[in-house]
Structure formats: structure tokens, C-alpha cells
Write an enzyme that holds these catalytic residues in place. Sequence first.
Site, PDB file in Angstrom:
ATOM      1  N   CYS A  95       0.819  -1.209   0.000  1.00 49.08           N
ATOM      2  CA  CYS A  95       0.000   0.000   0.000  1.00 49.08           C
ATOM      3  C   CYS A  95       0.852   1.257   0.000  1.00 49.08           C
ATOM      4  O   CYS A  95       1.494   1.579  -0.989  1.00 49.08           O
ATOM      5  CB  CYS A  95      -0.976  -0.029   1.171  1.00 49.08           C
ATOM      6  SG  CYS A  95      -2.247   1.253   1.072  1.00 49.08           S
ATOM      7  N   ARG A 132     -10.273   7.178  -6.807  1.00 45.90           N
ATOM      8  CA  ARG A 132      -9.234   6.306  -6.301  1.00 45.90           C
ATOM      9  C   ARG A 132      -9.205   5.004  -7.096  1.00 45.90           C
ATOM     10  O   ARG A 132     -10.181   4.639  -7.767  1.00 45.90           O
ATOM     11  CB  ARG A 132      -9.481   5.985  -4.812  1.00 45.90           C
ATOM     12  CG  ARG A 132      -9.385   7.194  -3.915  1.00 45.90           C
ATOM     13  CD  ARG A 132      -9.714   6.835  -2.467  1.00 45.90           C
ATOM     14  NE  ARG A 132      -8.744   5.912  -1.896  1.00 45.90           N
ATOM     15  CZ  ARG A 132      -7.584   6.280  -1.377  1.00 45.90           C
ATOM     16  NH1 ARG A 132      -7.234   7.558  -1.365  1.00 45.90           N
ATOM     17  NH2 ARG A 132      -6.767   5.391  -0.858  1.00 45.90           N
ATOM     18  N   HIS A 207      -2.973  -5.433  -1.030  1.00 50.12           N
ATOM     19  CA  HIS A 207      -3.013  -5.731   0.409  1.00 50.12           C
ATOM     20  C   HIS A 207      -4.301  -6.465   0.718  1.00 50.12           C
ATOM     21  O   HIS A 207      -4.820  -7.179  -0.117  1.00 50.12           O
ATOM     22  CB  HIS A 207      -2.835  -4.462   1.243  1.00 50.12           C
ATOM     23  CG  HIS A 207      -3.771  -3.347   0.909  1.00 50.12           C
ATOM     24  ND1 HIS A 207      -5.031  -3.245   1.412  1.00 50.12           N
ATOM     25  CD2 HIS A 207      -3.611  -2.272   0.098  1.00 50.12           C
ATOM     26  CE1 HIS A 207      -5.622  -2.146   0.955  1.00 50.12           C
ATOM     27  NE2 HIS A 207      -4.785  -1.538   0.152  1.00 50.12           N
TER      28      HIS A 207
END
Length: 264
Positions: A95, A132, A207
Site C-alpha cells: 500500500c 481512487r 493488500h
Amino acid sequence: MELRIGWLYPTLMSTYGDRGNVICLQQRCQWRNIDVAVVRLDQNATPEQFDQVDVIVGGGAQDRQQEIVMRDLQGEKAAKLRSQLDHGIPGVFTCGSPQLLGKYYEPGIGQRIDGLGLLDLVTKHPGLNTPRCIGNVAFELVSPELVAALEPLWPEPPIVVGFENHGGRTYLGETQPLGKVMIGYGNNGEDGWEGALHRHAIATYSHGPLLPKNPFLADWLIQTALLQKYNRQVTLQKLDDSLAIQARAALFKRLELSSLLKTA
């Protein structure tokens, strides 16, 4: 045998459940009767502690927490971490933590934050109004050396699955990518690459956490750490990974990638 796991800034960089990577390494060591200790490499840690670990784990953080970390990880601490990774100590950085290893990170708001410069990569946030990169991600590992090392550890093709949730876009220079994106955005949603690889250090946006979904990476980190520490090849005891294999098969089916699994 014993391994010491260095956990980078566990209070500030534990977003998105990436503590699970530490737990996974601990448990897979303990199942094999390998003694394991976790060392918190945070603001209170000394530079010498960075030099006394056998594998390094870094997780994600929000921009504010990441700025605090990147300003603390300077000087002798940074030199120790850089030296460890340059000399082949294995690590997994997920991340936000890969941005620590790059040249800089430009947040959506605020000034550029310098990284360690270990990897030839930069990360830029295109602005707070930009969507995002969120969703499941799957990518195929591209390093021949890494793929060869994984072959005896896992029965499936070297495909990594995870979950990505990042606003920043990472762009590689001369740094080797970790994988080729099959599903998802990867580093930037443009060039098809995901993550980066430096010696035995894995950097990735994947992740959720990463290692329980991909146990072969955990075992590679453990085996590599033992080789680096004891200077001899160690054959790891096989574990019962039937549940992990079933979970991966279910996820591959959802992502319409089942045909790639030998065990499907």
C-alpha cells in the site's frame, strides 16, 4: 532457528489490515518450530534495531501518518534500512509503504515528501477530485529469479491476488516491476505494471492483507531470510494450505481466472 521480523511503524502504518502480513509470517514460522520475534521499528526505535532484523514488513497509511513516518525515517535509520535491503534482507512493503522506498511522494494537498530513493520510482496524487484505484487486483509475477524460487513452494502459477485502494499513482524508472496486471489498476492504471522488486524486497499496492492470500510469498520471505541469516539453504516443511488454495480458487472464479489454476 530464529527470525526477527521488523515491523515498520506499526501504529502509524497499519491501515487496511496489513498487520495480517506480520501475523501470517509469525504463524507460518511457528508451525515449523522456527522461533520468531517481532521488533517494532517506529519513532522510538534506535538505528541499531533496524540493523538487527531478518525480514522487514511495512503497511499502509493515510497521507498525514505517512508524512510523519517519512520525516522520521531519515538519517541513520534510513541508512540502516537502505543497507539491509541492498544486502538482500527480504521485505514486503504494501500500500503506502512502497512510497517510502521511492524518490518522492506528491500528495493531493501539501508539499512533496522525499523518500529514501532506494527505488527509482515516484508517486503522485492527481488531485482529491480524481477517483481512487479501488478493487480486486491480480497480477502475474515477472521476475524469472523470483518465479523459479517459488516453483517448489506452491503448486499454482505465480499469480498474486489482493485488494488495492490508493489515490496515488506510482511510476517506475529503472526499477524492476513486480508483476504484470491481469485484473485491476496496478501502479497507475496506465502502463500495466504492478509493484516493484529490489533484490528480495517486494513493493506492491496489493493488500487486504497480501500474505494470507498468497502463502507462497510468505514462505519465500521466510526461506530467503533463513538463507541470508544462516548462509545455508533451508527446505521448509510443507504446510496444509488446503483452505488457502480453496479460497484462492473461489476468488479466481469470481475474477474469471479459474482456467489459470492447476488446482481448479
